[in-house]
Enzyme design. Structure first.
Site, PDB file in Angstrom:
ATOM      1  N   ASP A   9       0.203  13.783  11.686  1.00  0.00           N
ATOM      2  CA  ASP A   9       0.100  13.430  10.281  1.00  0.00           C
ATOM      3  C   ASP A   9      -1.382  13.084  10.046  1.00  0.00           C
ATOM      4  O   ASP A   9      -2.106  12.775  11.002  1.00  0.00           O
ATOM      5  CB  ASP A   9       1.001  12.227   9.998  1.00  0.00           C
ATOM      6  CG  ASP A   9       0.815  11.695   8.601  1.00  0.00           C
ATOM      7  OD1 ASP A   9       0.887  12.482   7.640  1.00  0.00           O
ATOM      8  OD2 ASP A   9       0.572  10.470   8.456  1.00  0.00           O
ATOM      9  N   ASP A  11      -2.971  11.202   6.809  1.00  0.00           N
ATOM     10  CA  ASP A  11      -3.212   9.903   6.168  1.00  0.00           C
ATOM     11  C   ASP A  11      -2.564   8.782   6.972  1.00  0.00           C
ATOM     12  O   ASP A  11      -1.346   8.772   7.160  1.00  0.00           O
ATOM     13  CB  ASP A  11      -2.612   9.891   4.748  1.00  0.00           C
ATOM     14  CG  ASP A  11      -3.305  10.862   3.814  1.00  0.00           C
ATOM     15  OD1 ASP A  11      -4.519  11.070   3.975  1.00  0.00           O
ATOM     16  OD2 ASP A  11      -2.631  11.402   2.917  1.00  0.00           O
TER      17      ASP A  11
HETATM   18  C1  BG6 Z   1       0.591  11.764   2.283  1.00  0.00           C
HETATM   19  C2  BG6 Z   1       0.432  10.292   1.967  1.00  0.00           C
HETATM   20  O1  BG6 Z   1      -0.154  12.110   3.394  1.00  0.00           O
HETATM   21  O2  BG6 Z   1       0.175  12.558   1.180  1.00  0.00           O
HETATM   22  C3  BG6 Z   1       1.162   9.949   0.691  1.00  0.00           C
HETATM   23  O3  BG6 Z   1       0.941   9.516   3.039  1.00  0.00           O
HETATM   24  C4  BG6 Z   1       0.682  10.863  -0.442  1.00  0.00           C
HETATM   25  O4  BG6 Z   1       0.935   8.603   0.372  1.00  0.00           O
HETATM   26  C5  BG6 Z   1       0.874  12.324  -0.033  1.00  0.00           C
HETATM   27  O5  BG6 Z   1       1.409  10.594  -1.629  1.00  0.00           O
HETATM   28  C6  BG6 Z   1       0.381  13.294  -1.096  1.00  0.00           C
HETATM   29  O6  BG6 Z   1      -1.005  13.216  -1.199  1.00  0.00           O
HETATM   30  P1  BG6 Z   1      -1.905  13.982  -2.255  1.00  0.00           P
HETATM   31  O7  BG6 Z   1      -3.294  13.891  -1.664  1.00  0.00           O
HETATM   32  O8  BG6 Z   1      -1.414  15.402  -2.325  1.00  0.00           O
HETATM   33  O9  BG6 Z   1      -1.771  13.271  -3.541  1.00  0.00           O
HETATM   34 MG    MG Z   2       0.760   9.044   7.022  1.00  0.00          MG
END
Ligand code: BG6
Ligand code: MG
Length: 210
Positions: A9, A11
């Site tokens: 993963d 984030d």
């Molecule tokens: C994930 C995060 O990696 O990405 C979430 O943990 C987030 O919190 C999701 O909502 C979507 O991210 P983005 O950048 O497409 O808005």
């Molecule tokens: Mg994550």
């Protein structure tokens, strides 16, 4: 290592963008006078942008149309992208590069499996664009974690079956997605104590002992 591939993963695992997600959602929630705190934020980990907005709007006194929701999600993303703009290689999680290099040195295939549509931008910022054998992000999937689609696609792109891959996650939704897809999971951060995970990581370097 007993796995032929590791799917990370992004984030909260390879970098701490989860803080920026929080700040950007908080700014939007404050403007709309919707209560938002770390407890709500923890439910957003691993969940897609629109699904995250729906969770935040649970506490909204006002109902929004689909078009208005698109605008709200775009507003949050603009704030978030500004915060991401300040990122650099120094935002890569401690021990990440060493761990990735060690695993690669053992011929383990490496992938990213992220719900984020901003993943390519983030990988560029932290100096990891072009590094992974496969990257599957929010642009390539139709179903967000806890659906296993992102990990299943990543394993396919590595030409490996799920049983040969380990997923590394910091979100309960991500651990659930891994298990749903037939993957073993190493959990860290917010999801560290998730009983569905096979391994618990204090830090990324612990991966090299698996
Ligand atoms: C994930 C995060 O990696 O990405 C979430 O943990 C987030 O919190 C999701 O909502 C979507 O991210 P983005 O950048 O497409 O808005
Ligand atoms: Mg994550």
């Amino acid at each position: 290592m007993r796995y032929r591939g590791v799917i990370f993963d992004l984030d909260g695992v390879l970098c701490s963008t989860d803080r920026y997600h929080y700040l950007a959602w908080k700014q939007l929630a404050d403007r709309l006078s919707i209560p938002f705190d770390e407890t709500v934020n923890n439910r957003l980990r691993g969940v897609s942008r629109m699904a995250s907005l729906e969770i935040i709007l649970e506490k909204s006194p006002v109902a929004y149309s689909a078009q208005e929701k698109e605008a709200l999600a775009a507003e949050k993303n603009e704030t978030y992208r500004k915060l991401l703009g300040g990122m650099s290689r120094s935002d890569l999680a401690g021990g990440a590069l060493e761990t990735l290099r060690t695993l690669r040195g053992r011929s383990v295939l490496l992938a990213v499996g992220s719900s984020s549509r901003n993943a390519p931008f983030i990988l560029e910022k932290i100096g990891l664009d072009g590094f992974f054998d496969a990257v599957v992000d929010g642009n390539a999937i139709t179903r967000s974690k806890p659906d296993p689609q992102v990990f299943v696609l990543a394993a396919q792109r590595l030409s490996l079956p799920p049983a040969a891959c380990l997923v590394v996650e910091d979100a309960h939704a991500g651990v659930e997605a891994a298990v749903n897809g037939g993957f073993d999971c190493a959990a860290m951060g917010d999801a560290k104590d998730d009983p569905r995970a096979r391994y618990r990581l204090e830090r990324l370097e612990d991966l090299t002992a698996i």
